[in-house]
Design an enzyme around this catalytic site. Structure first.
Site, mmCIF file in Angstrom:
data_model
loop_
_atom_site.group_PDB
_atom_site.id
_atom_site.type_symbol
_atom_site.label_atom_id
_atom_site.label_comp_id
_atom_site.label_asym_id
_atom_site.label_seq_id
_atom_site.Cartn_x
_atom_site.Cartn_y
_atom_site.Cartn_z
ATOM 1 N N ARG A 37 -45.545 -12.793 63.424
ATOM 2 C CA ARG A 37 -45.321 -13.717 64.538
ATOM 3 C C ARG A 37 -43.834 -14.059 64.645
ATOM 4 N NH1 ARG A 37 -49.323 -18.641 63.662
ATOM 5 N NH2 ARG A 37 -50.807 -17.577 62.323
ATOM 6 N N GLY A 38 -43.017 -13.245 63.993
ATOM 7 C CA GLY A 38 -41.574 -13.437 64.160
ATOM 8 C C GLY A 38 -40.926 -14.357 63.132
ATOM 9 N N VAL A 39 -41.648 -14.731 62.064
ATOM 10 C CA VAL A 39 -41.050 -15.636 61.070
ATOM 11 C C VAL A 39 -39.918 -14.939 60.315
ATOM 12 C CG1 VAL A 39 -41.463 -17.069 59.022
ATOM 13 C CG2 VAL A 39 -43.219 -16.933 60.824
ATOM 14 N N LEU A 40 -40.163 -13.714 59.875
ATOM 15 C CA LEU A 40 -39.105 -12.971 59.179
ATOM 16 C C LEU A 40 -37.886 -12.813 60.084
ATOM 17 C CD1 LEU A 40 -37.990 -11.190 56.853
ATOM 18 C CD2 LEU A 40 -39.032 -9.241 58.006
ATOM 19 N N TYR A 66 -36.128 -3.279 56.884
ATOM 20 C CA TYR A 66 -34.812 -3.877 57.106
ATOM 21 C C TYR A 66 -33.815 -3.130 57.998
ATOM 22 C CZ TYR A 66 -36.388 -7.346 53.799
ATOM 23 O OH TYR A 66 -37.103 -8.346 53.202
ATOM 24 N N PHE A 71 -32.475 -8.024 42.183
ATOM 25 C CA PHE A 71 -32.314 -9.478 42.255
ATOM 26 C C PHE A 71 -33.328 -10.026 43.232
ATOM 27 C CE2 PHE A 71 -29.070 -7.181 44.694
ATOM 28 C CZ PHE A 71 -29.380 -7.546 45.983
HETATM 29 C C1 LIG Z 1 -42.577 -8.272 55.229
HETATM 30 C C2 LIG Z 1 -42.799 -9.679 55.758
HETATM 31 C C3 LIG Z 1 -41.715 -10.593 55.201
HETATM 32 C C4 LIG Z 1 -42.701 -9.621 57.278
HETATM 33 O O1 LIG Z 1 -42.751 -10.931 57.812
HETATM 34 P P1 LIG Z 1 -43.267 -11.206 59.311
HETATM 35 O O2 LIG Z 1 -42.990 -12.628 59.616
HETATM 36 O O3 LIG Z 1 -44.635 -10.708 59.449
HETATM 37 O O4 LIG Z 1 -42.280 -10.275 60.134
HETATM 38 P P2 LIG Z 1 -41.915 -10.461 61.694
HETATM 39 O O5 LIG Z 1 -43.143 -10.847 62.449
HETATM 40 O O6 LIG Z 1 -40.748 -11.361 61.847
HETATM 41 O O7 LIG Z 1 -41.507 -8.987 62.040
HETATM 42 C C5 LIG Z 1 -40.193 -8.612 62.380
HETATM 43 C C6 LIG Z 1 -40.186 -7.120 62.600
HETATM 44 O O8 LIG Z 1 -40.382 -6.461 61.360
HETATM 45 C C7 LIG Z 1 -41.505 -5.573 61.447
HETATM 46 N N1 LIG Z 1 -42.181 -5.606 60.147
HETATM 47 C C8 LIG Z 1 -42.646 -6.682 59.505
HETATM 48 N N2 LIG Z 1 -43.189 -6.315 58.327
HETATM 49 C C9 LIG Z 1 -43.056 -4.982 58.237
HETATM 50 C C10 LIG Z 1 -43.429 -4.036 57.263
HETATM 51 N N3 LIG Z 1 -44.040 -4.392 56.120
HETATM 52 N N4 LIG Z 1 -43.141 -2.734 57.477
HETATM 53 C C11 LIG Z 1 -42.508 -2.362 58.620
HETATM 54 N N5 LIG Z 1 -42.137 -3.232 59.594
HETATM 55 C C12 LIG Z 1 -42.416 -4.518 59.389
HETATM 56 C C13 LIG Z 1 -42.360 -6.157 62.529
HETATM 57 O O9 LIG Z 1 -43.216 -5.173 63.078
HETATM 58 C C14 LIG Z 1 -41.310 -6.630 63.511
HETATM 59 O O10 LIG Z 1 -40.813 -5.505 64.208
HETATM 60 P P3 LIG Z 1 -40.207 -5.623 65.688
HETATM 61 O O11 LIG Z 1 -39.133 -6.640 65.618
HETATM 62 O O12 LIG Z 1 -39.726 -4.251 65.956
HETATM 63 O O13 LIG Z 1 -41.343 -6.065 66.530
HETATM 64 C C15 LIG Z 1 -44.188 -10.228 55.369
HETATM 65 O O14 LIG Z 1 -45.179 -9.401 55.908
HETATM 66 C C16 LIG Z 1 -44.389 -10.366 53.873
HETATM 67 O O15 LIG Z 1 -44.130 -11.419 53.334
HETATM 68 N N6 LIG Z 1 -44.867 -9.275 53.198
HETATM 69 C C17 LIG Z 1 -45.168 -9.307 51.770
HETATM 70 C C18 LIG Z 1 -43.947 -9.605 50.915
HETATM 71 C C19 LIG Z 1 -42.820 -8.635 51.196
HETATM 72 O O16 LIG Z 1 -42.991 -7.435 51.222
HETATM 73 N N7 LIG Z 1 -41.609 -9.204 51.414
HETATM 74 C C20 LIG Z 1 -40.402 -8.454 51.645
HETATM 75 C C21 LIG Z 1 -39.618 -8.494 50.377
HETATM 76 S S1 LIG Z 1 -38.199 -7.484 50.391
#
Ligand SMILES: CC(C)(COP(=O)(O)OP(=O)(O)OC[C@H]1O[C@@H](n2cnc3c(N)ncnc32)[C@H](O)[C@@H]1OP(=O)(O)O)[C@@H](O)C(=O)NCCC(=O)NCCS
Length: 405
Positions: A89-92, A121, A405
């Site tokens: 939902r756009g939190v990341l 990323y 890290f």
């Molecule tokens: C990965 C995570 C942080 C994404 O958070 P989120 O709030 O769902 O991400 P967003 O809704 O802000 O998505 C932003 C963009 O990233 C993409 N994205 C999010 N998670 C992704 C994933 N696992 N793989 C690929 N793309 C991803 C979304 O599709 C979106 O793409 P867009 O901007 O092209 O539409 C979350 O799913 C999570 O906590 N995962 C488990 C822990 C983890 O892996 N953390 C990362 C540590 S490095």
């Protein structure tokens, strides 16, 4: 969803860590907070708050990153997580937005991270700059091709002694090894802390020092015994091996391979350019698996390009496209000489056209422009542009980051 993104106060650290752990689907261990606190810098760690609840988090840490020919301050991104109830939902995206804006405001030219999943990323401008290798060596056949007369001696240290002596070696290597990070005493402890649930049958850490003319290298390792048919088939796991001299490098690996009762030596977070492959008589006994390690994001392209040195004197024009951090958009002319490098905005025709993520991949000298061209990730602006870029960006030693890290 009513979301507030803001720095977390010290007393909110636990809530941040709890949210991240749940995001990863892990068990939260409050008793471990005193150790993980080394990874908390109050002003730089962000929470996504929905009312009082933390629904997402990212930690921000300050390190000096060794870059080709120098050091630059980098914002190290860690502990990124969004609750499974709030995903996609756009939190990341909101966290990344605020974090990179803050990094720019605080004058960090670079942001760096290790990714849980490599696809996340690049959209935020991070590029794959450093690989790491996982090694698995069958030690009964780990002879050296060129006989190695050890010129030093090995000494086992207590953890307290190690925390005083190992940094001396690390600092020597850090001067010239792109990808190395500065470490505070707290980080030294944190680096070698083993959470109880990660022991997996292995011993505590052993700290072994190689001394030539003073401390020249060290290996931190753990062992696990196995006696399948009554014969010893133990595993020695290298946690970190750092050598400031060639003889320490050869001596430390020899020490690991010759350890009694161990028939395999394993290591990860090793450099992709490990010389060991060329030292062993039977290189095939060394199995090597590569994976992505450090991702680099130029936050301030001009400062980042000016902050490193280049392999050859010359000029290069880059046209950088950066959707997520539009302040970086533009053409940059790098001029490198024996004395250093300068970078300024230009209207000249570009040698290379690339995105922020691709510039991040090139930046530490471990990825070539030629490789990126073939991958369809960069375009050549003028004939020979890719070759000129590689002549300047390539660096020895290649980048290596020995700690997550
Ligand atoms: C990965 C995570 C942080 C994404 O958070 P989120 O709030 O769902 O991400 P967003 O809704 O802000 O998505 C932003 C963009 O990233 C993409 N994205 C999010 N998670 C992704 C994933 N696992 N793989 C690929 N793309 C991803 C979304 O599709 C979106 O793409 P867009 O901007 O092209 O539409 C979350 O799913 C999570 O906590 N995962 C488990 C822990 C983890 O892996 N953390 C990362 C540590 S490095």
């Amino acid at each position: 969803m009513d979301l507030e993104i803001r720095p977390a106060a010290p007393e909110e650290f636990e809530a941040l860590m709890r949210a991240t752990t749940i995001a990863f689907g892990g068990d939260f261990h409050p008793d471990e907070l005193e150790h993980t606190r080394a990874a908390f810098e109050p002003g730089r760690s962000l929470g996504a708050f929905e009312g009082p609840e933390v629904v997402g988090a990212t930690l921000g840490l300050s390190f000096d990153l060794t870059v080709p020919g120098g050091f630059l301050p980098a914002l190290a991104v860690s502990g990124v997580g969004v609750l499974p109830t709030h995903r996609r939902r756009g939190v990341l995206r909101a966290l990344m937005r605020r974090q990179l804006d803050d990094a720019r405001d605080s004058g960090k030219p670079l942001a760096i991270l290790w990714a849980s999943e490599a696809a996340i990323y690049p959209r935020f401008g991070y590029g794959l700059a450093v690989l790491h290798a996982e090694l698995d060596v069958q030690t009964p056949l780990a002879g050296y091709r060129v006989p190695f007369p050890s010129q030093g001696r090995m000494r086992l240290l207590s953890e307290d002694e190690a925390m005083k002596t190992l940094p001396e070696v690390y600092e020597r290597v850090r001067l010239t090894q792109p990808g190395f990070l500065s470490r505070t005493p707290e980080w030294w402890r944190y680096r070698f802390w083993i959470p109880a649930h990660h022991r997996d049958g292995f011993s505590d850490n052993f700290f072994a020092l190689y001394e030539g003319e003073g401390p020249e290298g060290y290996v931190v390792y753990r062992t696990k015994h196995d006696w399948p048919d009554g014969s010893p088939e133990g595993v020695l796991q290298v946690v970190e091996l750092v050598a400031a001299t060639d003889s320490a490098y050869a001596g430390l690996w020899r020490f690991c391979f010759d350890h009694d009762l161990m028939t395999r030596v394993k290591a990860d977070l090793r450099p992709s350019f490990e010389s060991l492959l060329h030292m062993l008589d039977e290189p095939r006994r060394l199995r090597m698996r590569l994976a992505d390690a450090l991702w680099v994001r130029p936050v301030d392209v001009a400062a980042a390009l000016e902050g490193r040195r280049y392999r050859r004197p010359g000029r290069l024009v880059l046209e950088v496209h950066d959707e997520f951090c539009p302040w970086n958009e533009g053409r940059y002319e790098i001029e490198s000489s024996r004395e250093g490098a300068s970078c300024r905005a230009t209207r000249h025709e570009p040698d290379l056209l690339l995105g922020a993520s691709e510039l991040g991949a090139l930046y530490l000298g471990g990825t070539s422009a030629w490789t990126l061209l073939r991958a369809g990730r960069v375009a050549e602006g003028r004939p020979g542009g890719v070759e000129r870029a590689d002549d300047m960006f390539a660096w020895t030693p290649g980048p290596w980051c020995p700690h997550r890290f």
